[in-house]
Motif scaffolding. Sequence first.
Motif, PDB file in Angstrom:
ATOM      1  N   LYS A 410       0.790  -1.232   0.000  1.00 40.29           N
ATOM      2  CA  LYS A 410       0.000   0.000   0.000  1.00 40.29           C
ATOM      3  C   LYS A 410       0.821   1.280   0.000  1.00 40.29           C
ATOM      4  O   LYS A 410       0.271   2.366  -0.117  1.00 40.29           O
ATOM      5  CB  LYS A 410      -0.932   0.002   1.216  1.00 40.29           C
ATOM      6  CG  LYS A 410      -1.937  -1.140   1.192  1.00 40.29           C
ATOM      7  CD  LYS A 410      -2.941  -1.010   2.319  1.00 40.29           C
ATOM      8  CE  LYS A 410      -4.007  -2.081   2.193  1.00 40.29           C
ATOM      9  NZ  LYS A 410      -5.075  -1.920   3.196  1.00 40.29           N
ATOM     10  N   SER A 593      -1.456  -6.554   8.065  1.00 39.03           N
ATOM     11  CA  SER A 593      -2.483  -6.879   9.049  1.00 39.03           C
ATOM     12  C   SER A 593      -3.023  -5.613   9.698  1.00 39.03           C
ATOM     13  O   SER A 593      -2.358  -4.566   9.717  1.00 39.03           O
ATOM     14  CB  SER A 593      -1.909  -7.811  10.110  1.00 39.03           C
ATOM     15  OG  SER A 593      -1.553  -9.051   9.542  1.00 39.03           O
ATOM     16  N   VAL A 594      -4.234  -5.709  10.221  1.00 33.30           N
ATOM     17  CA  VAL A 594      -4.931  -4.544  10.773  1.00 33.30           C
ATOM     18  C   VAL A 594      -5.222  -4.746  12.259  1.00 33.30           C
ATOM     19  O   VAL A 594      -5.250  -5.871  12.756  1.00 33.30           O
ATOM     20  CB  VAL A 594      -6.249  -4.275  10.016  1.00 33.30           C
ATOM     21  CG1 VAL A 594      -5.968  -3.929   8.562  1.00 33.30           C
ATOM     22  CG2 VAL A 594      -7.193  -5.488  10.105  1.00 33.30           C
ATOM     23  N   LYS A 595      -5.465  -3.622  12.937  1.00 32.47           N
ATOM     24  CA  LYS A 595      -5.747  -3.647  14.379  1.00 32.47           C
ATOM     25  C   LYS A 595      -7.134  -3.052  14.618  1.00 32.47           C
ATOM     26  O   LYS A 595      -7.296  -1.830  14.663  1.00 32.47           O
ATOM     27  CB  LYS A 595      -4.674  -2.858  15.135  1.00 32.47           C
ATOM     28  CG  LYS A 595      -3.249  -3.359  14.901  1.00 32.47           C
ATOM     29  CD  LYS A 595      -2.259  -2.557  15.739  1.00 32.47           C
ATOM     30  CE  LYS A 595      -0.816  -2.925  15.406  1.00 32.47           C
ATOM     31  NZ  LYS A 595      -0.387  -2.364  14.107  1.00 32.47           N
ATOM     32  N   PRO A 596      -8.138  -3.892  14.779  1.00 29.08           N
ATOM     33  CA  PRO A 596      -9.502  -3.405  15.000  1.00 29.08           C
ATOM     34  C   PRO A 596      -9.751  -3.089  16.479  1.00 29.08           C
ATOM     35  O   PRO A 596      -8.813  -3.005  17.272  1.00 29.08           O
ATOM     36  CB  PRO A 596     -10.356  -4.586  14.533  1.00 29.08           C
ATOM     37  CG  PRO A 596      -9.516  -5.786  14.864  1.00 29.08           C
ATOM     38  CD  PRO A 596      -8.082  -5.355  14.664  1.00 29.08           C
ATOM     39  N   TYR A 616      -0.829  -0.732  21.807  1.00 29.63           N
ATOM     40  CA  TYR A 616      -1.789  -1.058  20.749  1.00 29.63           C
ATOM     41  C   TYR A 616      -2.336   0.227  20.145  1.00 29.63           C
ATOM     42  O   TYR A 616      -2.902   1.070  20.846  1.00 29.63           O
ATOM     43  CB  TYR A 616      -2.934  -1.890  21.328  1.00 29.63           C
ATOM     44  CG  TYR A 616      -3.883  -2.457  20.286  1.00 29.63           C
ATOM     45  CD1 TYR A 616      -3.552  -3.612  19.585  1.00 29.63           C
ATOM     46  CD2 TYR A 616      -5.096  -1.843  20.004  1.00 29.63           C
ATOM     47  CE1 TYR A 616      -4.419  -4.143  18.637  1.00 29.63           C
ATOM     48  CE2 TYR A 616      -5.970  -2.363  19.058  1.00 29.63           C
ATOM     49  CZ  TYR A 616      -5.627  -3.510  18.377  1.00 29.63           C
ATOM     50  OH  TYR A 616      -6.480  -4.041  17.436  1.00 29.63           O
ATOM     51  N   GLN A 618      -4.960   1.374  17.466  1.00 31.03           N
ATOM     52  CA  GLN A 618      -6.083   0.890  16.662  1.00 31.03           C
ATOM     53  C   GLN A 618      -6.134   1.567  15.297  1.00 31.03           C
ATOM     54  O   GLN A 618      -5.802   2.740  15.152  1.00 31.03           O
ATOM     55  CB  GLN A 618      -7.392   1.157  17.405  1.00 31.03           C
ATOM     56  CG  GLN A 618      -8.636   0.678  16.659  1.00 31.03           C
ATOM     57  CD  GLN A 618      -9.903   1.290  17.212  1.00 31.03           C
ATOM     58  OE1 GLN A 618     -10.209   1.133  18.375  1.00 31.03           O
ATOM     59  NE2 GLN A 618     -10.628   2.022  16.363  1.00 31.03           N
ATOM     60  N   ASP A 619      -6.525   0.778  14.298  1.00 28.27           N
ATOM     61  CA  ASP A 619      -6.748   1.329  12.964  1.00 28.27           C
ATOM     62  C   ASP A 619      -8.135   1.961  12.879  1.00 28.27           C
ATOM     63  O   ASP A 619      -8.981   1.776  13.768  1.00 28.27           O
ATOM     64  CB  ASP A 619      -6.613   0.231  11.902  1.00 28.27           C
ATOM     65  CG  ASP A 619      -5.170  -0.149  11.661  1.00 28.27           C
ATOM     66  OD1 ASP A 619      -4.331   0.752  11.568  1.00 28.27           O
ATOM     67  OD2 ASP A 619      -4.871  -1.360  11.573  1.00 28.27           O
ATOM     68  N   HIS A 620      -8.369   2.676  11.764  1.00 24.23           N
ATOM     69  CA  HIS A 620      -9.659   3.343  11.574  1.00 24.23           C
ATOM     70  C   HIS A 620     -10.102   3.184  10.121  1.00 24.23           C
ATOM     71  O   HIS A 620      -9.374   2.645   9.286  1.00 24.23           O
ATOM     72  CB  HIS A 620      -9.537   4.831  11.943  1.00 24.23           C
ATOM     73  CG  HIS A 620      -9.093   5.063  13.348  1.00 24.23           C
ATOM     74  ND1 HIS A 620      -9.922   4.961  14.440  1.00 24.23           N
ATOM     75  CD2 HIS A 620      -7.857   5.379  13.854  1.00 24.23           C
ATOM     76  CE1 HIS A 620      -9.246   5.198  15.548  1.00 24.23           C
ATOM     77  NE2 HIS A 620      -7.986   5.463  15.214  1.00 24.23           N
ATOM     78  N   ASP A 623     -10.071  -0.118   7.306  1.00 24.66           N
ATOM     79  CA  ASP A 623      -9.249  -1.158   7.923  1.00 24.66           C
ATOM     80  C   ASP A 623      -9.926  -1.790   9.137  1.00 24.66           C
ATOM     81  O   ASP A 623      -9.583  -2.902   9.540  1.00 24.66           O
ATOM     82  CB  ASP A 623      -7.885  -0.594   8.332  1.00 24.66           C
ATOM     83  CG  ASP A 623      -6.954  -0.428   7.148  1.00 24.66           C
ATOM     84  OD1 ASP A 623      -7.251  -0.992   6.071  1.00 24.66           O
ATOM     85  OD2 ASP A 623      -5.942   0.275   7.273  1.00 24.66           O
ATOM     86  N   LEU A 624     -10.880  -1.093   9.725  1.00 25.99           N
ATOM     87  CA  LEU A 624     -11.615  -1.666  10.857  1.00 25.99           C
ATOM     88  C   LEU A 624     -12.475  -2.844  10.440  1.00 25.99           C
ATOM     89  O   LEU A 624     -12.886  -3.642  11.283  1.00 25.99           O
ATOM     90  CB  LEU A 624     -12.518  -0.596  11.495  1.00 25.99           C
ATOM     91  CG  LEU A 624     -11.920   0.314  12.562  1.00 25.99           C
ATOM     92  CD1 LEU A 624     -12.956   1.336  13.001  1.00 25.99           C
ATOM     93  CD2 LEU A 624     -11.424  -0.489  13.746  1.00 25.99           C
ATOM     94  N   ARG A 626     -11.821  -5.209   7.919  1.00 22.44           N
ATOM     95  CA  ARG A 626     -11.176  -6.271   7.146  1.00 22.44           C
ATOM     96  C   ARG A 626     -11.589  -7.632   7.688  1.00 22.44           C
ATOM     97  O   ARG A 626     -12.044  -7.779   8.813  1.00 22.44           O
ATOM     98  CB  ARG A 626      -9.638  -6.143   7.224  1.00 22.44           C
ATOM     99  CG  ARG A 626      -9.037  -4.879   6.640  1.00 22.44           C
ATOM    100  CD  ARG A 626      -9.198  -4.759   5.136  1.00 22.44           C
ATOM    101  NE  ARG A 626      -8.736  -5.934   4.421  1.00 22.44           N
ATOM    102  CZ  ARG A 626      -7.469  -6.178   4.083  1.00 22.44           C
ATOM    103  NH1 ARG A 626      -6.521  -5.315   4.431  1.00 22.44           N
ATOM    104  NH2 ARG A 626      -7.146  -7.252   3.400  1.00 22.44           N
TER     105      ARG A 626
END
Length: 775
Positions: A410, A593-596, A616, A618-620, A623-624, A626
């Motif tokens: 990306k 990888s994503v962090k929900p 940690y 968190q993604d937004h 990506d939340l 995925r």
Amino acid sequence: MNSKVIRVSFFAFIAVAALAIINIKCTPSVGQEIPDVVDYNFHVRPILSDRCFACHGPDEKKREANLRLDTEAGAYAALEDNPKAHAIVKGNPEASEVYKRIVATDTSIKMPPPSSNLTITENEIKIIKKWIAQGAKIKKHWAFIPPQKSELRKADKDWVKNEIDYFTFDKMKSVGLSPSDQASKETLLKRVSFDLTGLPPTVEMQDAFLKDESPNAYEKVVNQLLKSKHFGEKMALNWLDVARYADSHGYQDDGLRTMWPWRDWVIHAFNSNYSYKKFITWQLAGDILADKMKWHPKAKEMLLATGFNRNHKITQEGGVIDEEYRVEYVTDRTNTFGKSVLALTLECAKCHTHKYDPISHEEYYGTFAFFNQVPEKGLFGTIDASFADPPNMRIKDEDVKSIFNFINKKDTSKLEVMVMKDSSKVRPTYILERGNYDSHGKVVDFTTPKAILDFKGYDKNRYGLTRWLFDDKNPITSRVYVNRIWEQFFGRGIVKTTGDFGMQGELPTHPELLDWMASDFKQNGWNIKRLVKQIVTSATYMQSSVVKDEHKKIDPENKYLARSTRMRIPAENVRDHVLATSGLLNPEIGGPSVKPYQPKGLWEVATSGRGSLATYVQDHGKDLYRRGMYIFIKRTVPPPAMLIFDASNRDQCEVQRTRTNTPLQALAMLNDPHVLESARVMAQEELSKNTSIDLAINNGFRKILCRMPSKKESDILKKYFEEELVFFKKQPQKIKSLQKIGEYEHKTVKDPVALAALLQTFQMMFNMEETLIRI
């Protein structure tokens, strides 16, 4: 107690009760009949393996009285202390010391000795006696005999759909069972959609399939799903467990690693239908092939595939002994090879010769030698010094455009992935006494367990190892993979112990079927999609999962497949289902990888305090939402929502997930922000379209349950909605808290009370047994 607490408590109880029926394990009564013809592999060896081989088996250091019962030479030989006596005398139980000892009443000579706390039942004694009387024929272990296609069994031609069904029908009849009716079209569509893509069928797919009355309507759906880009994701999920894929190095510091491009390759390989032979060969020896075929356009892809062997944990902690950890990495690769491709407990021979299987201490280190040639260090740098310890490969933007178009890179930042590479000079491999890294015994050559197939004529490197694996005479490779794929679709392998085809593993329930499919798989080019289609288009797979009294009485575990098996969908797919039905799911394939959403403080209380993963973040946005397989896996603190539903923590190779039914699973479905957010989004979408409540409930039911509701179900749901209306009119503050759930767009609706009530109604649907169970 107020009404809201009562309502939620009752709701939680119902959800727990629904989940509680998922994994009831029943043990059928052991039959007492003695077979007319006693088979060594299926009747005698399991008894000897459990009671005798620990003292009279492969491990010469633990062998008592120099008596070996796991080979013909040993079993028929004269006893060391009495040359006139023999352990087994063919045709004469009374002259056989084995029989005489197991029936003895004198505890000084009785076997197994009372001190072992092992006993042999009367039924087992009769089996051994009859076997000796019938000539005491000893065979190689069934898994070490090359599979062959046997003739198809007799079956009801009106029921069978392909060759699989002849074998399952014959087995059903032999135990007094009959096939179940075919599942309804709605059930079949949901089942095969989840099994092939991990996602629910859309309402449009449901409508099209129900309208299609052509004879091949189901086959058309199967073909459509096999072509889906999400097929590769579903198939990759199991392999990520096998390959112990994670996004962090593990151990205490547990820093970041960038192995996700290898995960993208696995998805690509399944979607492209790489043969199993190619799939494994590239992962085990792609670097060697790439060196030989530098001109090949896929050379770099071959190299990337070898990331499989670098997915193990790696330490980044100062003060460790370099050689100790390097040996630990090689051990992990060796054990993973044994468990993933051979389904054998190779690790049991690390410290001594295997006590049950014909795998010697020396053969373990002969296999170890293939993975011992990597020029790596036990400790390379410190946390965040390297996201990909050498040997590694650089993936450039131009590579993504020209070669790795399946990699979802990306940004333009530097990207490196750990891969395999052998040193130019062969590193000597020593037998490690008692498995200790610094206790060097004699030097061993490259080899494999001879009981499987002699390692002669092959290159002494990992490419030679793959040639040995896929040699037509190798008895185990095709069986192991067919069995693993079978388990994915039936919940249980033909061999229940998916990771153990050895003496201590369970016997196959359908040995002729397993051998037929293993042979057929090889003969048809190790074609994975063909194998999958063969399974899901069988009448056996298409049966109803309704449990009848005869099933409970004769076959509660469904070993004989007279019905379909109900299984909870995998942890990642629980999340996928919720997001897909609400329209929130981001269908993007691959990428980092994503962090929900995650409870606060989990990483922070289990960290060394060093590195980019100490906190940690968190993604937004998209990506939340995925898919579950893309959630970031930090080994020391795996995603809690995934663990609750039995996902692997990826510490080591795992070929078989457990299935539990804990109250936490119900509580997760009641409280997880993604579930509540999805219910909110569904409710606001329906109300923003001015849909009637009856139609809104019907639409939600079809999306979540993947079928039309019955009138009774619609009435119950409508009544529940009306009860929620009454509750929320009295508790307006509760509405505001529900409206705030999740980051997805909060649309204004005219009736916030109806929004809250409909949200709760959809949430109840998410918590229904049928939502979480693949029936």
